[in-house]
Design a protein around this motif. Structure first.
Motif, PDB file in Angstrom:
ATOM      1  N   THR A   1      92.388   0.783 -31.128  1.00 60.08           N
ATOM      2  CA  THR A   1      92.081  -0.762 -31.228  1.00 60.08           C
ATOM      3  C   THR A   1      90.913  -1.081 -30.195  1.00 60.08           C
ATOM      4  OG1 THR A   1      94.174  -1.428 -32.123  1.00 60.08           O
ATOM      5  CG2 THR A   1      92.727  -2.971 -31.434  1.00 60.08           C
ATOM      6  N   CYS A   2      91.070  -0.904 -28.836  1.00 63.30           N
ATOM      7  CA  CYS A   2      90.176  -1.214 -28.071  1.00 63.30           C
ATOM      8  C   CYS A   2      88.800  -0.430 -28.073  1.00 63.30           C
ATOM      9  CB  CYS A   2      90.728  -1.181 -26.540  1.00 63.30           C
ATOM     10  SG  CYS A   2      91.923  -2.452 -26.239  1.00 63.30           S
ATOM     11  N   LYS A   3      88.977   0.768 -28.458  1.00 61.84           N
ATOM     12  CA  LYS A   3      87.648   1.675 -28.495  1.00 61.84           C
ATOM     13  C   LYS A   3      86.674   1.241 -29.597  1.00 61.84           C
ATOM     14  CE  LYS A   3      85.845   6.467 -28.683  1.00 61.84           C
ATOM     15  NZ  LYS A   3      86.194   7.678 -28.622  1.00 61.84           N
ATOM     16  N   HIS A   4      87.597   0.807 -30.989  1.00 66.68           N
ATOM     17  CA  HIS A   4      86.879   0.310 -31.772  1.00 66.68           C
ATOM     18  C   HIS A   4      86.106  -1.029 -31.677  1.00 66.68           C
ATOM     19  CE1 HIS A   4      87.496   3.478 -34.571  1.00 66.68           C
ATOM     20  NE2 HIS A   4      88.718   3.342 -34.910  1.00 66.68           N
ATOM     21  N   GLN A   5      86.660  -1.885 -30.569  1.00 70.38           N
ATOM     22  CA  GLN A   5      86.119  -3.055 -30.393  1.00 70.38           C
ATOM     23  C   GLN A   5      85.270  -2.798 -29.298  1.00 70.38           C
ATOM     24  OE1 GLN A   5      89.571  -5.228 -29.116  1.00 70.38           O
ATOM     25  NE2 GLN A   5      90.252  -5.933 -31.515  1.00 70.38           N
ATOM     26  N   MET A   6      84.646  -1.901 -28.887  1.00 71.79           N
ATOM     27  CA  MET A   6      83.699  -1.793 -27.652  1.00 71.79           C
ATOM     28  C   MET A   6      82.318  -1.870 -28.301  1.00 71.79           C
ATOM     29  SD  MET A   6      84.780  -1.302 -24.664  1.00 71.79           S
ATOM     30  CE  MET A   6      86.424  -1.416 -24.242  1.00 71.79           C
ATOM     31  N   PRO A   7      81.581  -2.765 -27.711  1.00 69.96           N
ATOM     32  CA  PRO A   7      80.228  -2.970 -28.129  1.00 69.96           C
ATOM     33  C   PRO A   7      79.124  -1.903 -27.862  1.00 69.96           C
ATOM     34  CG  PRO A   7      80.630  -4.193 -26.023  1.00 69.96           C
ATOM     35  CD  PRO A   7      81.815  -3.618 -26.455  1.00 69.96           C
ATOM     36  N   VAL A   8      79.147  -0.931 -28.627  1.00 65.18           N
ATOM     37  CA  VAL A   8      78.328   0.041 -28.803  1.00 65.18           C
ATOM     38  C   VAL A   8      76.792  -0.248 -29.008  1.00 65.18           C
ATOM     39  CG1 VAL A   8      77.955   2.376 -29.629  1.00 65.18           C
ATOM     40  CG2 VAL A   8      80.142   1.812 -29.223  1.00 65.18           C
ATOM     41  N   THR A   9      75.944   0.551 -28.138  1.00 63.62           N
ATOM     42  CA  THR A   9      74.377  -0.508 -28.498  1.00 63.62           C
ATOM     43  C   THR A   9      73.794   0.462 -29.432  1.00 63.62           C
ATOM     44  OG1 THR A   9      73.526   1.667 -27.003  1.00 63.62           O
ATOM     45  CG2 THR A   9      74.085  -0.502 -25.890  1.00 63.62           C
TER      46      THR A   9
ATOM     47  N   PHE B   1      68.765   5.446 -22.318  1.00 64.61           N
ATOM     48  CA  PHE B   1      70.012   5.210 -23.456  1.00 64.61           C
ATOM     49  C   PHE B   1      71.123   4.409 -22.547  1.00 64.61           C
ATOM     50  CE2 PHE B   1      74.287   6.342 -25.068  1.00 64.61           C
ATOM     51  CZ  PHE B   1      74.011   6.058 -26.425  1.00 64.61           C
ATOM     52  N   ALA B   2      71.772   3.598 -22.984  1.00 69.02           N
ATOM     53  CA  ALA B   2      72.843   3.006 -22.479  1.00 69.02           C
ATOM     54  C   ALA B   2      74.173   2.922 -23.667  1.00 69.02           C
ATOM     55  CB  ALA B   2      72.729   1.499 -21.962  1.00 69.02           C
ATOM     56  N   LEU B   3      75.325   3.589 -23.360  1.00 68.19           N
ATOM     57  CA  LEU B   3      76.459   3.512 -24.248  1.00 68.19           C
ATOM     58  C   LEU B   3      76.902   2.037 -24.906  1.00 68.19           C
ATOM     59  CD1 LEU B   3      78.483   5.438 -25.750  1.00 68.19           C
ATOM     60  CD2 LEU B   3      79.771   5.157 -23.558  1.00 68.19           C
ATOM     61  N   LEU B   4      77.237   1.114 -23.707  1.00 70.19           N
ATOM     62  CA  LEU B   4      77.681  -0.072 -24.278  1.00 70.19           C
ATOM     63  C   LEU B   4      77.085  -1.421 -23.807  1.00 70.19           C
ATOM     64  CD1 LEU B   4      81.316   1.082 -23.099  1.00 70.19           C
ATOM     65  CD2 LEU B   4      80.646   0.771 -25.269  1.00 70.19           C
ATOM     66  N   TYR B   5      76.994  -2.334 -24.288  1.00 69.14           N
ATOM     67  CA  TYR B   5      76.884  -3.496 -24.092  1.00 69.14           C
ATOM     68  C   TYR B   5      77.698  -4.255 -22.789  1.00 69.14           C
ATOM     69  CZ  TYR B   5      72.728  -3.724 -27.146  1.00 69.14           C
ATOM     70  OH  TYR B   5      71.542  -3.150 -27.780  1.00 69.14           O
ATOM     71  N   PHE B   6      77.139  -4.879 -21.853  1.00 67.50           N
ATOM     72  CA  PHE B   6      78.071  -5.457 -20.919  1.00 67.50           C
ATOM     73  C   PHE B   6      78.032  -7.044 -20.939  1.00 67.50           C
ATOM     74  CE2 PHE B   6      78.922  -7.480 -16.802  1.00 67.50           C
ATOM     75  CZ  PHE B   6      79.860  -6.821 -16.311  1.00 67.50           C
ATOM     76  N   SER B   7      78.951  -7.770 -20.884  1.00 67.13           N
ATOM     77  CA  SER B   7      78.959  -9.136 -20.692  1.00 67.13           C
ATOM     78  C   SER B   7      80.203  -9.744 -20.130  1.00 67.13           C
ATOM     79  CB  SER B   7      79.227  -9.891 -22.319  1.00 67.13           C
ATOM     80  OG  SER B   7      80.408  -9.532 -23.001  1.00 67.13           O
ATOM     81  N   LYS B   8      80.109 -10.433 -19.218  1.00 66.89           N
ATOM     82  CA  LYS B   8      81.060 -11.179 -18.363  1.00 66.89           C
ATOM     83  C   LYS B   8      82.471 -11.511 -19.158  1.00 66.89           C
ATOM     84  CE  LYS B   8      78.061 -13.025 -14.539  1.00 66.89           C
ATOM     85  NZ  LYS B   8      77.845 -14.023 -13.859  1.00 66.89           N
ATOM     86  N   LYS B   9      83.444 -11.005 -18.545  1.00 67.90           N
ATOM     87  CA  LYS B   9      84.680 -11.168 -18.889  1.00 67.90           C
ATOM     88  C   LYS B   9      85.126 -10.575 -20.192  1.00 67.90           C
ATOM     89  CE  LYS B   9      85.579 -15.651 -16.765  1.00 67.90           C
ATOM     90  NZ  LYS B   9      85.845 -17.037 -16.805  1.00 67.90           N
ATOM     91  N   GLY B  10      84.124  -9.561 -20.614  1.00 74.35           N
ATOM     92  CA  GLY B  10      84.281  -8.711 -21.924  1.00 74.35           C
ATOM     93  C   GLY B  10      85.071  -7.594 -21.474  1.00 74.35           C
ATOM     94  N   ASN B  11      85.270  -6.595 -22.712  1.00 71.06           N
ATOM     95  CA  ASN B  11      86.057  -5.390 -22.667  1.00 71.06           C
ATOM     96  C   ASN B  11      85.283  -4.394 -21.656  1.00 71.06           C
ATOM     97  OD1 ASN B  11      88.027  -6.347 -24.061  1.00 71.06           O
ATOM     98  ND2 ASN B  11      87.393  -5.635 -26.055  1.00 71.06           N
ATOM     99  N   VAL B  12      83.850  -4.337 -21.731  1.00 67.91           N
ATOM    100  CA  VAL B  12      83.328  -3.253 -20.775  1.00 67.91           C
ATOM    101  C   VAL B  12      83.602  -3.595 -19.312  1.00 67.91           C
ATOM    102  CG1 VAL B  12      81.183  -2.321 -20.249  1.00 67.91           C
ATOM    103  CG2 VAL B  12      81.595  -3.131 -22.715  1.00 67.91           C
ATOM    104  N   GLN B  13      83.470  -4.818 -18.832  1.00 64.88           N
ATOM    105  CA  GLN B  13      83.837  -5.285 -17.433  1.00 64.88           C
ATOM    106  C   GLN B  13      85.018  -4.856 -17.382  1.00 64.88           C
ATOM    107  OE1 GLN B  13      83.961  -9.616 -16.739  1.00 64.88           O
ATOM    108  NE2 GLN B  13      82.734  -9.306 -14.735  1.00 64.88           N
ATOM    109  N   LYS B  14      86.149  -5.123 -18.109  1.00 64.56           N
ATOM    110  CA  LYS B  14      87.429  -4.495 -17.796  1.00 64.56           C
ATOM    111  C   LYS B  14      87.485  -3.076 -17.594  1.00 64.56           C
ATOM    112  CE  LYS B  14      89.580  -8.200 -20.564  1.00 64.56           C
ATOM    113  NZ  LYS B  14      90.627  -8.370 -21.977  1.00 64.56           N
ATOM    114  N   ILE B  15      86.727  -2.267 -18.268  1.00 66.59           N
ATOM    115  CA  ILE B  15      87.126  -1.054 -18.045  1.00 66.59           C
ATOM    116  C   ILE B  15      86.054  -0.399 -16.629  1.00 66.59           C
ATOM    117  CG2 ILE B  15      87.347  -0.331 -20.322  1.00 66.59           C
ATOM    118  CD1 ILE B  15      84.853   0.638 -20.785  1.00 66.59           C
TER     119      ILE B  15
END
Length: 226
Positions: free
Chosen positions: A31-39, A63-77
């Protein structure tokens, strides 16, 4: 049986939602992987990273894999990776990145991969450079040398909160230096980092790497701030 017993005392949990992972899952639950904001930068002719460095640093490819936003899932990992000892997240994101880089012709032109370095005191405290697993996964997948002894951080990071971009650039410029520069002459270097925000660190590391005669520079990161 031993695996089940180990899981009982040391449960495998998702680096994002902290729920127990299924046997087939690694680092992130489905679930979390599918919700990751892939660029999806592998599908773009002109991506946001090149725009960040436009007029600042000549970059061949990026290249960057993911988009980062504050308090988002990418920040968590990334928080789990940098501050909770979950070094394996770096390798996981590296292998995920390789899935997309395999669709890029330019990756076959890279001669060496160099990580943004940590100062020795911070590395000793953390126990690892959070970028190493990411960079090594790319290096192993494409059979590219991974060089950790050329770009060196000579001074610890200091707060940059009250400095403007020019001030941060001057501070970071004095932070890094390059060893064995002849090894990099004529090479196409892939500089890897965990996250690109203002781009100041990549800019200054890149400028130092570009002092190697006839070198070219490309950039890859786990995440890009939006």
């Amino acid at each position: 049986m031993l695996t089940d017993l180990f899981s009982l005392f040391f449960p495998r949990i998702c680096a994002c939602c902290q729920q127990t992972l299924a046997r087939s899952e690694r680092i992130l639950c489905v679930t979390c992987k599918h919700q990751m904001p892939v660029t999806n930068m592998h599908q773009q002719n002109e991506n946001m990273i090149k725009k960040v460095f436009s007029g600042r640093l000549p970059i061949e490819n990026s290249f960057a894999l993911l988009y980062f936003s504050k308090k988002g899932n990418v920040q968590k990992i990334l928080h789990q990776l940098k501050y909770k000892g979950r070094e394996e997240i770096s390798d996981y994101l590296g292998k995920w990145t390789c899935f997309y880089l395999k669709q890029q012709k330019w990756i076959t032109e890279i001669d060496a991969i160099i990580p943004v370095p940590l100062h020795r005191k911070k590395r000793k405290k953390r126990g690892y450079n959070q970028v190493d697993g990411f960079g090594k996964s790319i290096a192993q997948t494409f059979n590219i040398p991974y060089l950790t002894q050329h770009l060196v951080k000579k001074t610890p990071s200091r707060t940059q909160v009250f400095k403007n971009r020019l001030g941060r650039a001057e501070l970071n410029k004095a932070t890094f230096y390059l060893k064995n520069i002849r090894d990099l002459q004529g090479k196409h270097i892939l500089l890897v980092d965990d996250i690109i925000t203002t781009g100041t660190t990549i800019e200054n590391c890149g400028k130092i790497l570009k002092t190697a005669k006839n070198s070219k520079l490309s950039v890859a990161s786990m995440a890009l701030t939006v």
